[in-house]
Scaffold this active site. Structure first.
Site, PDB file in Angstrom:
ATOM      1  N   SER A 118       0.794  -1.221   0.000  1.00 11.50           N
ATOM      2  CA  SER A 118       0.000   0.000   0.000  1.00 11.50           C
ATOM      3  C   SER A 118       0.830   1.275   0.000  1.00 11.50           C
ATOM      4  CB  SER A 118      -0.962  -0.037   1.182  1.00 11.50           C
ATOM      5  OG  SER A 118      -1.854   1.027   1.113  1.00 11.50           O
ATOM      6  N   HIS A 119       0.769   2.036   1.111  1.00 16.07           N
ATOM      7  CA  HIS A 119       1.452   3.328   1.185  1.00 16.07           C
ATOM      8  C   HIS A 119       2.884   3.188   1.691  1.00 16.07           C
ATOM      9  CE1 HIS A 119      -0.399   2.116   4.861  1.00 16.07           C
ATOM     10  NE2 HIS A 119       0.482   2.838   5.516  1.00 16.07           N
ATOM     11  N   ASP A 291      -2.528   6.618  -3.110  1.00 15.55           N
ATOM     12  CA  ASP A 291      -1.408   5.834  -2.567  1.00 15.55           C
ATOM     13  C   ASP A 291      -0.933   4.768  -3.559  1.00 15.55           C
ATOM     14  OD1 ASP A 291      -3.462   3.966  -2.281  1.00 15.55           O
ATOM     15  OD2 ASP A 291      -2.712   3.220  -0.363  1.00 15.55           O
ATOM     16  N   ASP A 293      -1.246   1.570  -3.973  1.00 11.39           N
ATOM     17  CA  ASP A 293      -2.161   0.580  -4.573  1.00 11.39           C
ATOM     18  C   ASP A 293      -3.510   1.186  -4.956  1.00 11.39           C
ATOM     19  OD1 ASP A 293      -2.737   0.871  -1.821  1.00 11.39           O
ATOM     20  OD2 ASP A 293      -3.750  -1.065  -1.769  1.00 11.39           O
ATOM     21  N   ASP A 295      -5.981   2.735  -3.249  1.00 15.51           N
ATOM     22  CA  ASP A 295      -7.207   2.735  -2.451  1.00 15.51           C
ATOM     23  C   ASP A 295      -7.331   3.964  -1.549  1.00 15.51           C
ATOM     24  OD1 ASP A 295      -5.196   1.850  -0.795  1.00 15.51           O
ATOM     25  OD2 ASP A 295      -6.254   0.060  -0.069  1.00 15.51           O
ATOM     26  N   ARG A 296      -6.235   4.706  -1.366  1.00 13.66           N
ATOM     27  CA  ARG A 296      -6.312   5.924  -0.534  1.00 13.66           C
ATOM     28  C   ARG A 296      -6.349   7.177  -1.387  1.00 13.66           C
ATOM     29  NH1 ARG A 296      -2.622   5.490   4.821  1.00 13.66           N
ATOM     30  NH2 ARG A 296      -3.089   3.322   5.323  1.00 13.66           N
ATOM     31  N   LYS A 392     -11.642   0.314  -0.182  1.00 13.65           N
ATOM     32  CA  LYS A 392     -11.692   1.758  -0.332  1.00 13.65           C
ATOM     33  C   LYS A 392     -11.159   2.096  -1.724  1.00 13.65           C
ATOM     34  CE  LYS A 392      -7.469   2.339   2.457  1.00 13.65           C
ATOM     35  NZ  LYS A 392      -7.252   1.083   3.199  1.00 13.65           N
TER      36      LYS A 392
HETATM   37  C1  VG1 Z   1      -3.603   1.610   8.426  1.00 11.39           C
HETATM   38  C2  VG1 Z   1      -4.755   2.562   8.640  1.00 11.39           C
HETATM   39  C3  VG1 Z   1      -6.076   1.857   8.390  1.00 11.39           C
HETATM   40  C4  VG1 Z   1      -6.068   1.248   6.969  1.00 11.39           C
HETATM   41  C5  VG1 Z   1      -4.864   0.347   6.815  1.00 11.39           C
HETATM   42  C6  VG1 Z   1      -4.735  -0.209   5.418  1.00 11.39           C
HETATM   43  O1  VG1 Z   1      -3.677   0.551   9.339  1.00 11.39           O
HETATM   44  O2  VG1 Z   1      -4.729   3.082   9.933  1.00 11.39           O
HETATM   45  O3  VG1 Z   1      -7.124   2.773   8.557  1.00 11.39           O
HETATM   46  O4  VG1 Z   1      -7.240   0.500   6.752  1.00 11.39           O
HETATM   47  O5  VG1 Z   1      -3.670   1.075   7.104  1.00 11.39           O
HETATM   48  O6  VG1 Z   1      -4.696   0.801   4.453  1.00 11.39           O
HETATM   49  P1  VG1 Z   1      -2.780   0.508  10.685  1.00 11.39           P
HETATM   50  O7  VG1 Z   1      -3.083  -0.806  11.328  1.00 11.39           O
HETATM   51  O8  VG1 Z   1      -1.364   0.648  10.251  1.00 11.39           O
HETATM   52  O9  VG1 Z   1      -3.208   1.672  11.497  1.00 11.39           O
HETATM   53  V1  VG1 Z   1      -3.837   0.555   3.039  1.00 11.39           V
HETATM   54  O10 VG1 Z   1      -4.104   1.801   2.046  1.00 11.39           O
HETATM   55  O11 VG1 Z   1      -2.431   0.174   3.675  1.00 11.39           O
HETATM   56  O12 VG1 Z   1      -4.464  -0.913   2.370  1.00 11.39           O
HETATM   57 CO    CO Z   2      -3.523   1.420   0.105  1.00 12.15          CO
END
Ligand code: VG1
Ligand code: CO
Length: 566
Positions: A118-119, A291, A293, A295-296, A392
């Site tokens: 992801s990010h 981000d 992937d 989704d953000r 998302k």
């Molecule tokens: C984080 C965010 C959460 C989000 C998750 C995955 O998780 O706080 O709200 O759903 O990332 O997003 P954590 O456990 O690190 O707080 V993504 O865009 O990484 O799929």
């Molecule tokens: Co993401």
């Protein structure tokens, strides 16, 4: 040629427990002998224990980060060995996370394997991730990821077809025979099905008129995007430039790179600062970043006006009928993750809709959507989406905003948000991240807070900081009972609720790859119209001071400042 299945002996690796959104580790970890294979075998064994894997259809792809293509080849070999019928794979192994969710649903696939961290940064010295999505298109729920984890702990062998290689470049079907059984792979364009879905949900003509300045709009509405070298580049070019007429040079960093150009593909004020600076020049009316992937999202208005994700969700909710999909299907209900500020709660109340507060992570929204109780939801972590898929969706959110703006000629992002505050009051929100703390220190801090819950004496105590006094009304560790299947998720974050409605939340991240990341969330509600435009950090400073005082964060972790503030 008839390819042969081979069983390879292996031993368990510690720590293959899926977190908030799949297994995330360093690339180096995934490259250890059999590390990736073990985890894929655990996924396939877990699937086979509850569903028929043989002859099934699975969707496979990732955000194009370093190691994606290697992982796709491993997955293909192992799926063939498990007699999966067919894989749908994005060209070059690329799909955005929302695109995978859509394809699973559209093709009635059994599920999908998404390759992304992801990010988190990418590249040989950065992060990789693998997650399994179920047949509704959403991330596997806790009960399922626990099954995967159990398999990783007892694994002795994995099955593969060593001599099979997929051509990831050429679109079309590739057929194989494995121990006499047919196996098929289809390489597809990663963008086209997703574009078709967006055209179903939104009125592209109306958004095009906004951007070009036709009719009541009078002048062009200038939009810009930053894909941060993540997967959304090709989606942005196709949708916003080709279909909606935005100019090509305003689609920035739109070539996906395996290392995201060495930066964090994380759409917030810190990591997407280049977009912020471009917006501050005042030439653009709308800006969005996405981000790695896809989704953000982060939404900005003219001169860099920042829309918090909690407000973004509330504004979309309050104006949902501007979006054809909601106008047609109605709004069934709203939801947010627990740490997300409660701006959407006020919209739900006014509209007479159900509002759900779930733990952090998109997997908790799926059941509510499947049960027809949830249409629109979001998280403070720059995630917004609807029941059009079960992830998302960054590009969807930008389209949602543009639809709303198209329906309000002469409005700006800022005027939409400030009008919203005038009507509902404002929820101020901030999140402090302390990344990569020592595990022991972070644990001690959480243990200390847990002890305060058990002890209970802190309730009723008053804390004064910078002339403000906060009286603690309640302290607990958030737990959630899913109203659809009654499953219980405990220990989802320690909450301190104050008498004036202010709130503090502490939790440990479940997406980091090394060490512990502490997330501290603070929010308060302000109905006073004179304070609407105040800076959130200024408003929340006293509350954050209380958080640091109560948690003894600095004492336990040695940190005197957060790594990132959002
Ligand atoms: C984080 C965010 C959460 C989000 C998750 C995955 O998780 O706080 O709200 O759903 O990332 O997003 P954590 O456990 O690190 O707080 V993504 O865009 O990484 O799929
Ligand atoms: Co993401």
């Amino acid at each position: 040629m008839d390819l042969k299945i081979m069983s390879v002996p292996t031993k368990p690796y510690d720590g293959q427990k899926p977190g908030t959104s799949g297994l995330r580790k360093t690339v180096k970890e995934f490259q250890k002998p059999n590390y990736t294979e073990n985890f894929i075998q655990a996924i396939l064994s877990a699937v086979a224990s509850v569903e028929k894997l043989e002859k099934s259809l699975l969707v496979v792809g990732g955000d194009g980060r370093f190691y994606c293509e290697d992982a796709v080849q491993i997955i293909a070999k192992m799926c063939a060995a498990h007699k999966v019928g067919k894989l749908l794979i994005g060209q070059k192994g690329i799909f955005s996370t929302p695109a995978v969710s859509n394809l699973i649903r559209k093709n009635n696939a059994l599920g999908g394997i998404i390759l992304t961290a992801s990010h988190n940064p990418g590249g040989p010295n950065a992060d990789f991730g693998i997650k399994y999505n179920i047949s509704n298109g959403g991330p596997a729920p806790d009960a399922f990821t626990n099954k995967i984890f159990d398999h990783t702990k007892s694994i002795k062998e994995y099955l593969t077809v060593p001599n099979m290689t997929i051509n990831l470049e050429t679109l079309g079907v590739q057929k194989f025979t494995v121990d006499g059984v047919p196996f098929e792979v289809e390489i597809i364009d990663p963008v086209s099905d997703y574009v078709a879905l967006m055209k179903d949900l939104f009125d592209f003509r109306q958004i095009k008129d906004l951007i070009s300045g036709k009719g009541t709009h009078k002048k062009p509405f200038v939009v810009t995007f930053d894909s941060l070298h993540g997967v959304t580049g090709p989606y942005v070019r196709k949708i916003f430039c080709e279909e909606l007429g935005a100019s090509k040079e305003n689609a920035c960093n739109a070539d996906p790179l395996p290392d995201f150009g060495g930066e964090h593909p994380d759409p917030n004020l810190t990591y997407a600062h280049k977009l912020v600076e471009r917006m501050q020049k005042g030439t653009f009316d709308f800006g969005a970043a996405f981000d790695g992937d896809g989704d953000r999202n982060m939404i900005l208005g003219k001169n860099g006006f920042f829309v918090t994700p909690s407000d973004s969700l509330a504004v979309i909710g309050a104006n949902a009928t501007c979006i054809p999909y909601f106008a047609k299907n109605g709004i069934k209900g709203f939801a947010r993750s627990m740490p997300t500020a409660g701006a959407i709660d006020r919209v739900a109340k006014e509209m007479g809709k159900e509002l759900f507060e779930v733990p952090t992570g998109w997997k908790y929204f799926g059941n509510l959507m499947d049960a027809g109780r949830l249409s629109l939801c979001g998280e403070e972590s720059f995630g917004t989406g609807s029941d059009h898929i079960r992830e998302k969706d960054g590009v969807w959110t930008a389209l949602a905003w543009l639809s709303i703006l198209a329906a309000h000629p002469q409005a700006s992002v800022e005027s939409m948000v400030t009008k919203h505050w005038e009507k509902y009051g404002r929820n101020f929100f901030t999140r402090y991240d302390y990344e990569n703390c020592e595990d022991a220190g972070a644990k001690k801090m959480m243990d200390h807070l847990t002890a305060l819950i058990h002890d209970g004496k802190i309730i009723g105590k008053e804390f004064s900081e910078a002339g403000k006094t906060f009286k603690l009304a309640k302290i607990d560790n958030f737990s959630y009972k899913d109203p659809v299947d009654n499953s219980l998720s405990e220990n989802q974050g320690i909450r301190l609720l104050f008498e004036d409605g202010s709130r503090l939340v502490f939790r440990l991240s479940g997406t980091g790859s090394t060490g512990s990341t502490i997330r501290l969330y603070g929010d308060c509600y302000e109905p006073d119209q004179h304070k609407m435009k105040m800076d959130a950090q200024t408003i929340l400073k006293p509350l954050i001071s209380v958080a640091l005082q109560v948690s003894k964060l600095q004492e336990f972790t040695g940190r005197n400042a957060p790594t990132v503030i959002t």
